[in-house]
Design an enzyme around this catalytic site. Structure first.
Site, PDB file in Angstrom:
ATOM      1  N   SER A 151      -4.671 -11.139   3.847  1.00 53.73           N
ATOM      2  CA  SER A 151      -3.628 -11.138   4.874  1.00 53.73           C
ATOM      3  C   SER A 151      -3.691  -9.883   5.736  1.00 53.73           C
ATOM      4  O   SER A 151      -3.497  -9.945   6.955  1.00 53.73           O
ATOM      5  CB  SER A 151      -2.249 -11.260   4.213  1.00 53.73           C
ATOM      6  OG  SER A 151      -2.051 -10.206   3.287  1.00 53.73           O
ATOM      7  N   CYS A 161       0.821  -1.212   0.000  1.00 55.14           N
ATOM      8  CA  CYS A 161       0.000   0.000   0.000  1.00 55.14           C
ATOM      9  C   CYS A 161       0.852   1.257   0.000  1.00 55.14           C
ATOM     10  O   CYS A 161       0.348   2.351  -0.287  1.00 55.14           O
ATOM     11  CB  CYS A 161      -0.945   0.004   1.197  1.00 55.14           C
ATOM     12  SG  CYS A 161      -0.132  -0.183   2.791  1.00 55.14           S
TER      13      CYS A 161
END
Length: 454
Positions: free
Chosen positions: A205, A48
């Protein structure tokens, strides 16, 4: 060795969320870069907070051009727009950069531990796509080893809280600030969500980490919502939570105090209308405080307009970027010292490997000389001259003498291989001991074939 990439340090969140690559797009990017003419191997670390392409190349400028073009083609940001946010590191700086990334030094929250697993996953994905070979596999192992050392030998992990922990603490402070409750202090995240009902959107995850962190933070209840309800159920079972499908999302949001969304979807999952309806439901139910929404996805899951609604606190990656490092200068310097030591050891191993064929060929020639002389001695002695035990002792003694004579020059040539003109020492051994060039080449060829097979 080359890295071309962008991260939270070089690009705003709006660009990062457009540039994020995963799944099929990531696989296509890997394959296309691997097929570029100057590229031998390629690895992509996409999180990210960063998209970085690491490559083993034979030409710098041609490789940078090809990688920039393909990155723009696959990541959703045109190359001409992307170029201004990209950085390029070459050779030692590229290697050191990956090591620093794995250690958490380049993270939004310095020292956070999640990045080590993300680098490991990137290596596995590239291996599955068959785009990494010996060079990048070794570099990956080096980065992972350095990351583990930095966390075991310094205080970087204790100082650098995980991104999720920081996000949850911000969420708890936001909820407490408007409800009049007291947010737990301490910075560890323990008890931060005490008494709060938490909704986690997604079952990957990151969502699993969010569920575990929310549990440790004392959440009163946890609901996991996902497009595939069975995956939500599996994750929910791990943390004693409740599972829901995305169809149940509006009702689940209305019953939540904190929403954590990290689906990995390509489009927005939570709209402003959904958030508005959830706020109305919470008001009717008499829930105190704002609805706090953590959007940890790239690209973002939550419509940005939701953050402007009354009774809503929207925390995205842009806000988290303002909460940088908790690591001390001492921690950072200690990690950098580990990186330098590991990089030096890496180069020493490469230098030693470069002269290894000469050393192997020298020892093989010495062994042949020993065996030939022992055979000649055996032919000159009568069967009754020496016992079998005596013959074995003579053979062992001759071999030990030769080994001891060769030990110092072979060790020194490996040590000197990394010095200026280091290859000249190996060349001197080949001349002084009259080594057959074909024997050295045969050792080199055998080592290369073994690497390919492994």
């Amino acid at each position: 060795m080359l890295v071309v990439g962008l991260s939270h340090k070089s690009a705003p969140v709006a660009i990062l969320e457009r540039a994020a690559v995963s799944g099929d797009s990531l696989a296509k990017l890997l394959r296309d870069v691997a097929q570029a003419e100057p590229v031998a191997e390629v690895l992509v670390v996409s999180t990210c907070n960063r998209v970085e392409v690491y490559a083993d190349v034979d030409r710098f400028h041609a490789a940078v051009t090809a990688i920039c073009e393909l990155l723009g083609r696959h990541c959703g940001v045109p190359a001409h727009e992307l170029t201004g946010y990209l950085y390029v590191h070459y050779e030692d700086r590229a290697i050191s950069h990956l090591m620093a990334v794995a250690c958490g030094l380049d993270s939004m929250v310095v020292g956070e531990g999640q990045i080590l697993g993300q680098v490991r996953s990137a290596l596995k994905f590239a291996a599955d796509q068959e785009t990494v070979g010996r060079v990048l596999s070794e570099l990956g192992r080096l980065a992972l080893r350095t990351g583990k050392r930095s966390r075991a030998e310094t205080g970087i992990e204790r100082a650098g809280l995980s991104l999720l922990t920081v996000a949850i603490e911000l969420a708890a402070q936001s909820a407490a600030g408007r409800s009049g409750a007291q947010a737990p202090a301490g910075g560890s995240g323990a008890g931060a969500l005490a008494g709060r009902d938490v909704l986690i959107v997604g079952a990957g995850s990151m969502s699993a980490l969010a569920a575990a962190t929310a549990t440790r933070s004392g959440a009163a209840s946890i609901v996991v919502a996902n497009r595939t309800r069975s995956r939500a159920a599996r994750l929910a079972a791990d943390v004693s939570a409740t599972a829901a499908g995305l169809a149940d999302l509006p009702a689940a949001m209305g019953a939540a105090d904190v929403v954590i969304s990290c689906t990995g979807a390509t489009g927005q999952v939570i709209t402003g209308d959904m958030v508005s309806a959830a706020v109305t439901a919470r008001t009717l139910a008499g829930r105190p405080g704002p609805l706090v929404v953590l959007d940890l996805a790239m690209p973002r899951d939550v419509e940005p307009a939701a953050g402007g609604l009354p009774g809503v606190v929207l925390i995205g990656m842009d806000l988290l970027s303002d909460h940088g490092t908790a690591a001390t200068d001492e921690d950072v310097l200690a990690v950098r010292a580990i990186i330098e030591a590991e990089l030096a050891a890496y180069h020493s191993a490469i230098d030693a490997a470069r002269v290894a064929p000469t050393v192997v060929a020298l020892r093989a020639k010495a062994a042949k000389v020993v065996e030939a002389e022992l055979a000649r001695l055996e032919g000159r002695l009568n069967s009754d001259d020496l016992s079998g035990h005596a013959r074995d002792e003579i053979a062992q003694t001759v071999r030990r003498v030769v080994d001891k004579l060769l030990h110092a020059p072979t060790v020194r040539v490996k040590e000197l291989a990394g010095s200026p003109g280091g290859e000249e020492y190996a060349a001197a051994l080949r001349v002084l001991f009259d080594l057959d060039p074909r024997a050295v080449e045969a050792v080199t060829r055998a080592a290369t074939e073994q690497e390919v097979r492994s």
